[in-house]
Design a protein around this motif. Structure first.
Motif, mmCIF file in Angstrom:
data_model
loop_
_atom_site.group_PDB
_atom_site.id
_atom_site.type_symbol
_atom_site.label_atom_id
_atom_site.label_comp_id
_atom_site.label_asym_id
_atom_site.label_seq_id
_atom_site.Cartn_x
_atom_site.Cartn_y
_atom_site.Cartn_z
ATOM 1 N N GLN A 1 0.780 -0.919 -0.524
ATOM 2 C CA GLN A 1 0.232 -0.271 0.182
ATOM 3 C C GLN A 1 0.748 1.215 0.178
ATOM 4 O O GLN A 1 1.630 1.359 0.395
ATOM 5 C CB GLN A 1 -1.213 -0.328 1.224
ATOM 6 C CG GLN A 1 -1.982 -1.867 1.145
ATOM 7 C CD GLN A 1 -2.880 -1.252 2.254
ATOM 8 O OE1 GLN A 1 -2.882 -0.361 2.695
ATOM 9 N NE2 GLN A 1 -3.837 -2.376 1.905
ATOM 10 N N PHE A 2 0.434 2.653 -0.622
ATOM 11 C CA PHE A 2 0.812 3.441 -0.984
ATOM 12 C C PHE A 2 0.024 4.517 -0.175
ATOM 13 O O PHE A 2 -1.520 4.008 -0.807
ATOM 14 C CB PHE A 2 1.390 3.786 -2.170
ATOM 15 C CG PHE A 2 3.176 2.890 -2.556
ATOM 16 C CD1 PHE A 2 3.864 3.833 -2.417
ATOM 17 C CD2 PHE A 2 2.835 1.098 -2.620
ATOM 18 C CE1 PHE A 2 4.917 2.524 -3.097
ATOM 19 C CE2 PHE A 2 4.380 1.198 -2.699
ATOM 20 C CZ PHE A 2 5.098 1.857 -2.951
ATOM 21 N N LEU A 3 -0.029 5.983 -0.448
ATOM 22 C CA LEU A 3 -0.858 6.844 -0.417
ATOM 23 C C LEU A 3 -0.359 8.230 -1.465
ATOM 24 O O LEU A 3 0.922 7.888 -1.905
ATOM 25 C CB LEU A 3 -0.347 8.009 0.601
ATOM 26 C CG LEU A 3 -0.757 6.953 2.510
ATOM 27 C CD1 LEU A 3 -0.919 8.152 3.363
ATOM 28 C CD2 LEU A 3 -2.262 6.036 1.601
ATOM 29 N N LEU A 4 -1.207 8.213 -2.381
ATOM 30 C CA LEU A 4 -0.831 9.501 -3.940
ATOM 31 C C LEU A 4 -1.045 10.046 -3.497
ATOM 32 O O LEU A 4 -2.072 10.869 -2.574
ATOM 33 C CB LEU A 4 -2.022 8.838 -4.875
ATOM 34 C CG LEU A 4 -1.586 9.331 -6.803
ATOM 35 C CD1 LEU A 4 -0.069 9.736 -6.361
ATOM 36 C CD2 LEU A 4 -2.048 8.736 -7.275
ATOM 37 N N LEU A 5 0.043 11.626 -2.955
ATOM 38 C CA LEU A 5 -0.134 13.115 -3.567
ATOM 39 C C LEU A 5 -1.166 13.850 -4.639
ATOM 40 O O LEU A 5 0.055 13.869 -5.316
ATOM 41 C CB LEU A 5 0.676 13.385 -2.083
ATOM 42 C CG LEU A 5 0.009 14.628 -1.894
ATOM 43 C CD1 LEU A 5 -1.004 14.840 -0.720
ATOM 44 C CD2 LEU A 5 1.511 15.648 -1.052
ATOM 45 N N ASP A 6 -1.904 14.445 -4.522
ATOM 46 C CA ASP A 6 -1.988 15.621 -5.806
ATOM 47 C C ASP A 6 -1.300 16.825 -4.899
ATOM 48 O O ASP A 6 -2.291 17.115 -4.427
ATOM 49 C CB ASP A 6 -3.041 15.395 -5.729
ATOM 50 C CG ASP A 6 -3.544 17.057 -7.233
ATOM 51 O OD1 ASP A 6 -2.733 17.543 -6.762
ATOM 52 O OD2 ASP A 6 -4.223 17.063 -7.454
ATOM 53 N N LYS A 7 -0.002 16.977 -5.435
ATOM 54 C CA LYS A 7 0.561 18.809 -4.615
ATOM 55 C C LYS A 7 0.217 20.096 -4.978
ATOM 56 O O LYS A 7 0.606 20.779 -3.911
ATOM 57 C CB LYS A 7 1.766 17.794 -5.204
ATOM 58 C CG LYS A 7 3.218 16.756 -4.528
ATOM 59 C CD LYS A 7 4.288 16.917 -4.824
ATOM 60 C CE LYS A 7 4.659 17.338 -5.923
ATOM 61 N NZ LYS A 7 6.322 16.728 -6.049
ATOM 62 N N ASN A 8 -0.549 19.565 -5.823
ATOM 63 C CA ASN A 8 -1.164 21.034 -6.206
ATOM 64 C C ASN A 8 -2.473 21.422 -5.430
ATOM 65 O O ASN A 8 -2.357 22.311 -5.286
ATOM 66 C CB ASN A 8 -1.135 20.805 -7.629
ATOM 67 C CG ASN A 8 -0.179 21.368 -8.346
ATOM 68 O OD1 ASN A 8 0.755 20.919 -8.129
ATOM 69 N ND2 ASN A 8 -0.690 21.291 -10.036
ATOM 70 N N LEU A 9 -3.615 20.257 -5.206
ATOM 71 C CA LEU A 9 -4.438 20.794 -4.648
ATOM 72 C C LEU A 9 -4.768 19.781 -2.880
ATOM 73 O O LEU A 9 -5.193 20.364 -2.595
ATOM 74 C CB LEU A 9 -6.392 19.840 -5.689
ATOM 75 C CG LEU A 9 -6.259 20.137 -7.174
ATOM 76 C CD1 LEU A 9 -7.083 19.485 -7.670
ATOM 77 C CD2 LEU A 9 -6.074 22.205 -6.221
ATOM 78 N N GLY A 10 -3.973 18.779 -2.957
ATOM 79 C CA GLY A 10 -3.630 18.200 -1.139
ATOM 80 C C GLY A 10 -4.567 17.033 -1.432
ATOM 81 O O GLY A 10 -4.339 16.215 -0.383
#
Length: 151
Positions: free
Chosen positions: A121-130
């Motif tokens: 398992q991983f976490l995916l982050l949209d660094k522009n919108l959070g």
């Protein structure tokens, strides 16, 4: 005397006019070269921005499995490598564009994967919108999924 002076002046006018045209043409040529150089530099920057750093590979704890992230839209593929070519493959983990058509900020590098204590398992982050997603990879297709993490 006056006629000789006028005659000489009229004879020199075409030469002076040609010199002005030639000088003007040289100026136009140098401006054209400058504009062409600037256009080439801008085109290179655009192409570099579009194609550089679009994809990033993430190691998993399985030595044969990597996750390939499209950092501009959040799409993820599972990549299995092996010394036996018959056992190598790439399969889709997430084929949904997670930008949902919202183009904000830098396109490449927008998404980043972060490993958790669980090797699958991983976490995916949209660094522009959070925005964040919970990602799981697995060998079986039913064990590969991605779900949004609600605020």
């Amino acid at each position: 005397m006056r006629q000789v002076l006028l005659c000489t002046l009229f004879m020199c006018l075409p030469i002076l006019g040609h010199a002005q045209i030639k000088g003007g043409q040289n100026l136009l040529d140098s401006i054209h070269i400058e504009v062409k150089d600037i256009a080439q530099q801008l085109a290179k920057q655009y192409v570099d921005g579009v194609f550089s750093n679009t994809y990033k590979l993430y190691k998993t704890e399985n030595i044969y499995i990597f996750l390939r992230l499209n950092t501009s839209n959040g799409k993820i593929d599972l990549v299995q490598w092996n010394l036996d070519r018959d056992k190598e493959f790439i399969t889709v983990l997430n084929d949904v564009d997670l930008t949902y058509g919202i183009s904000i900020g830098n396109h490449n590098g927008r998404f980043e994967l972060y490993p958790t204590q669980n090797m699958y398992q991983f976490l995916l982050l949209d660094k522009n919108l959070g925005s964040m997603w919970h990602v799981q990879w697995g060998f079986d297709s039913e064990k590969r999924w991605i779900v949004p993490i609600k605020n």
